[in-house]
Write a protein that holds these residues in place. Structure first.
Motif, PDB file in Angstrom:
ATOM      1  N   LEU A 158       0.855  -1.186   0.000  1.00  0.00           N
ATOM      2  CA  LEU A 158       0.000   0.000   0.000  1.00  0.00           C
ATOM      3  C   LEU A 158       0.892   1.238   0.000  1.00  0.00           C
ATOM      4  N   THR A 159       0.715   2.095  -0.977  1.00  0.00           N
ATOM      5  CA  THR A 159       1.516   3.312  -1.032  1.00  0.00           C
ATOM      6  C   THR A 159       0.589   4.525  -0.992  1.00  0.00           C
ATOM      7  N   PRO A 160       1.012   5.603  -0.357  1.00  0.00           N
ATOM      8  CA  PRO A 160       0.152   6.777  -0.194  1.00  0.00           C
ATOM      9  C   PRO A 160      -0.128   7.487  -1.511  1.00  0.00           C
ATOM     10  N   LEU A 161      -1.337   7.943  -1.667  1.00  0.00           N
ATOM     11  CA  LEU A 161      -1.728   8.597  -2.908  1.00  0.00           C
ATOM     12  C   LEU A 161      -1.019   9.933  -3.112  1.00  0.00           C
ATOM     13  N   HIS A 162      -0.834  10.684  -2.039  1.00  0.00           N
ATOM     14  CA  HIS A 162      -0.308  12.042  -2.184  1.00  0.00           C
ATOM     15  C   HIS A 162       1.195  12.091  -2.403  1.00  0.00           C
ATOM     16  N   ALA A 163       1.894  10.957  -2.226  1.00  0.00           N
ATOM     17  CA  ALA A 163       3.355  10.969  -2.294  1.00  0.00           C
ATOM     18  C   ALA A 163       3.903  10.082  -3.407  1.00  0.00           C
ATOM     19  N   THR A 164       3.035   9.546  -4.255  1.00  0.00           N
ATOM     20  CA  THR A 164       3.478   8.677  -5.344  1.00  0.00           C
ATOM     21  C   THR A 164       2.913   9.170  -6.669  1.00  0.00           C
ATOM     22  N   SER A 165       3.621   8.874  -7.751  1.00  0.00           N
ATOM     23  CA  SER A 165       3.154   9.310  -9.068  1.00  0.00           C
ATOM     24  C   SER A 165       1.857   8.593  -9.446  1.00  0.00           C
ATOM     25  N   SER A 166       1.787   7.290  -9.201  1.00  0.00           N
ATOM     26  CA  SER A 166       0.552   6.553  -9.503  1.00  0.00           C
ATOM     27  C   SER A 166      -0.602   7.075  -8.665  1.00  0.00           C
ATOM     28  N   GLY A 167      -0.326   7.334  -7.390  1.00  0.00           N
ATOM     29  CA  GLY A 167      -1.367   7.842  -6.503  1.00  0.00           C
ATOM     30  C   GLY A 167      -1.883   9.194  -6.948  1.00  0.00           C
ATOM     31  N   VAL A 182     -11.176  11.218   0.672  1.00  0.00           N
ATOM     32  CA  VAL A 182     -10.003  10.348   0.750  1.00  0.00           C
ATOM     33  C   VAL A 182      -8.860  11.036   1.484  1.00  0.00           C
ATOM     34  N   LEU A 183      -8.595  12.285   1.157  1.00  0.00           N
ATOM     35  CA  LEU A 183      -7.488  12.995   1.790  1.00  0.00           C
ATOM     36  C   LEU A 183      -7.767  13.310   3.258  1.00  0.00           C
ATOM     37  N   ARG A 184      -9.030  13.536   3.588  1.00  0.00           N
ATOM     38  CA  ARG A 184      -9.371  13.744   5.005  1.00  0.00           C
ATOM     39  C   ARG A 184      -9.162  12.467   5.800  1.00  0.00           C
ATOM     40  N   GLU A 185      -9.480  11.343   5.184  1.00  0.00           N
ATOM     41  CA  GLU A 185      -9.346  10.066   5.883  1.00  0.00           C
ATOM     42  C   GLU A 185      -7.897   9.602   6.008  1.00  0.00           C
ATOM     43  N   THR A 186      -7.085   9.907   5.007  1.00  0.00           N
ATOM     44  CA  THR A 186      -5.707   9.419   5.013  1.00  0.00           C
ATOM     45  C   THR A 186      -4.690  10.441   5.507  1.00  0.00           C
ATOM     46  N   GLY A 187      -5.034  11.726   5.388  1.00  0.00           N
ATOM     47  CA  GLY A 187      -4.073  12.752   5.737  1.00  0.00           C
ATOM     48  C   GLY A 187      -2.958  12.835   4.710  1.00  0.00           C
ATOM     49  N   GLN A 188      -1.987  13.695   4.953  1.00  0.00           N
ATOM     50  CA  GLN A 188      -0.855  13.858   4.048  1.00  0.00           C
ATOM     51  C   GLN A 188       0.435  13.773   4.863  1.00  0.00           C
ATOM     52  N   ALA A 189       0.769  12.564   5.234  1.00  0.00           N
ATOM     53  CA  ALA A 189       1.958  12.343   6.055  1.00  0.00           C
ATOM     54  C   ALA A 189       3.221  12.722   5.291  1.00  0.00           C
ATOM     55  N   GLN A 190       4.231  13.128   6.035  1.00  0.00           N
ATOM     56  CA  GLN A 190       5.502  13.510   5.424  1.00  0.00           C
ATOM     57  C   GLN A 190       6.452  12.323   5.457  1.00  0.00           C
ATOM     58  N   TYR A 191       6.945  11.918   4.284  1.00  0.00           N
ATOM     59  CA  TYR A 191       7.864  10.784   4.174  1.00  0.00           C
ATOM     60  C   TYR A 191       9.294  11.231   3.947  1.00  0.00           C
ATOM     61  N   THR A 192       9.445  12.357   3.267  1.00  0.00           N
ATOM     62  CA  THR A 192      10.762  12.942   3.026  1.00  0.00           C
ATOM     63  C   THR A 192      10.586  14.461   3.064  1.00  0.00           C
ATOM     64  N   PRO A 193      11.666  15.208   3.029  1.00  0.00           N
ATOM     65  CA  PRO A 193      11.530  16.674   2.978  1.00  0.00           C
ATOM     66  C   PRO A 193      10.799  17.159   1.725  1.00  0.00           C
ATOM     67  N   HIS A 194      10.680  16.291   0.711  1.00  0.00           N
ATOM     68  CA  HIS A 194      10.056  16.701  -0.545  1.00  0.00           C
ATOM     69  C   HIS A 194       8.577  16.318  -0.630  1.00  0.00           C
ATOM     70  N   THR A 195       8.059  15.612   0.347  1.00  0.00           N
ATOM     71  CA  THR A 195       6.651  15.221   0.329  1.00  0.00           C
ATOM     72  C   THR A 195       5.752  16.448   0.410  1.00  0.00           C
ATOM     73  N   VAL A 196       4.742  16.492  -0.440  1.00  0.00           N
ATOM     74  CA  VAL A 196       3.780  17.593  -0.400  1.00  0.00           C
ATOM     75  C   VAL A 196       2.768  17.306   0.719  1.00  0.00           C
ATOM     76  N   THR A 197       2.851  18.085   1.763  1.00  0.00           N
ATOM     77  CA  THR A 197       1.955  17.885   2.908  1.00  0.00           C
ATOM     78  C   THR A 197       0.896  18.979   3.027  1.00  0.00           C
ATOM     79  N   ASP A 198       1.068  20.025   2.255  1.00  0.00           N
ATOM     80  CA  ASP A 198       0.093  21.119   2.278  1.00  0.00           C
ATOM     81  C   ASP A 198      -1.066  20.781   1.342  1.00  0.00           C
ATOM     82  N   ARG A 199      -2.270  20.771   1.895  1.00  0.00           N
ATOM     83  CA  ARG A 199      -3.442  20.367   1.120  1.00  0.00           C
ATOM     84  C   ARG A 199      -3.693  21.298  -0.071  1.00  0.00           C
ATOM     85  N   HIS A 200      -3.545  22.577   0.141  1.00  0.00           N
ATOM     86  CA  HIS A 200      -3.784  23.538  -0.930  1.00  0.00           C
ATOM     87  C   HIS A 200      -2.792  23.332  -2.071  1.00  0.00           C
ATOM     88  N   GLU A 201      -1.537  23.082  -1.744  1.00  0.00           N
ATOM     89  CA  GLU A 201      -0.516  22.858  -2.775  1.00  0.00           C
ATOM     90  C   GLU A 201      -0.828  21.591  -3.567  1.00  0.00           C
TER      91      GLU A 201
END
Length: 283
Positions: A158-167, A182-201
């Motif tokens: 299982l890979t996060p939608l917000h941090a993968t190209s397929s997702g 979906v994003l409210r349920e999963t959140g936008q966890a930070q995996y690396t300094p480059h992960t997009v965690t800001d919902r608006h972005e």
């Protein structure tokens, strides 16, 4: 369907030369021509949404009476139906009934395998096939390029939608309300300094991805890992998965590799067609 065509041949070929009755080769040719013409009529209607006798005859290069007989035969078997208000023909319910049985028999993994292996071989990187499951991108198949080193086995993960190209490709295809849930349920966890965690972005990226037809990520899930993905669609134009290429960041910058995006998009289109997609499917 073949029974339909047999009935149709009898109707449509009634006006053909009587020589066909005594000439088996001629009768065979006439029968094949009738089937070909009937399929062409269905393709014209499917492409245009609806079509009248005159425009079908003109596009096919046949007499209006021939087009009319073809439509009458198709109408009699429920393959087309006439719109009473406009007088034009649309695809009938029997076509929909037959078509609905096709997707259930198609295996995405099976249909994608050849394109997956070709991408991995051509670009010497890892190709993955992913689908959306329970708010995550799940990799269901993988092909490894000949020079790929230290590749992780992503199948079943299982890979996060917000941090993968397929997702991101699959997120961009979701209706806004569904994506919001979906994003409210999963959140936008930070995996690396480059992960997009800001919902608006992230939301700003969605229309860009949808318009471009691909999503690229640069070290957003893992340090040193870049990836790019394109969507796969089904017979109704709905995005049902994604195919991606990934590789180490020091050598894999997908948007700078000549021909990569075109090849990936062509692979996505090829798989989509195998799953029943046509350019008129509504995407």
């Amino acid at each position: 369907m073949f029974e339909t065509m047999n009935h149709m041949d009898a109707d449509v070929d009634a006006s053909l030369s009587n020589d066909h009755d005594t000439d088996p080769a001629g009768a065979h040719h006439a029968g094949v021509q009738s089937v070909d013409r009937a399929i062409t009529v269905l393709e014209i209607i499917a492409r245009n949404g609806d079509a009248g006798v005159s425009e079908i005859a003109e596009e096919m290069g046949v007499h209006k009476s021939t087009a009319s007989r073809l439509l009458s035969a198709l109408d009699a078997r429920g393959m087309v139906q006439q719109n009473n208000e406009r007088g034009k023909y649309q695809l009938g319910f029997n076509i929909l009934r037959l078509a609905s049985a096709i997707p259930a028999r198609l295996s995405l993994v099976r249909e994608a395998r050849e394109d997956l292996e070709a991408l991995a071989e051509t670009f010497a990187e890892t190709a993955n096939l992913a689908v959306l499951r329970s708010n995550f991108a799940v990799n269901v198949d993988q092909a490894i390029g000949p020079s790929t080193l230290g590749t992780q086995d992503w199948i079943g993960g299982l890979t996060p939608l917000h941090a993968t190209s397929s997702g991101k490709v699959m997120l961009a295809a979701l209706p806004l309300e569904t994506r919001d849930r979906v994003l409210r349920e999963t959140g936008q966890a930070q995996y690396t300094p480059h992960t997009v965690t800001d919902r608006h972005e992230l939301e700003q990226q969605m229309p860009v991805i949808a318009e471009a037809g691909y999503a690229a990520t640069y070290e957003e899930l893992e340090r040193g890992l870049n990836a790019v993905a394109v969507p796969i669609r089904n017979h109704s134009g709905t995005v049902i998965g994604a195919i991606s290429l990934s590789g180490p960041a020091f050598r894999f910058e997908p948007e700078k590799i000549p021909g990569l995006l075109d090849a990936l998009k062509q692979a996505g289109y090829s798989i989509s067609v195998k799953m029943g997609y046509t350019p008129s499917s509504g995407a």
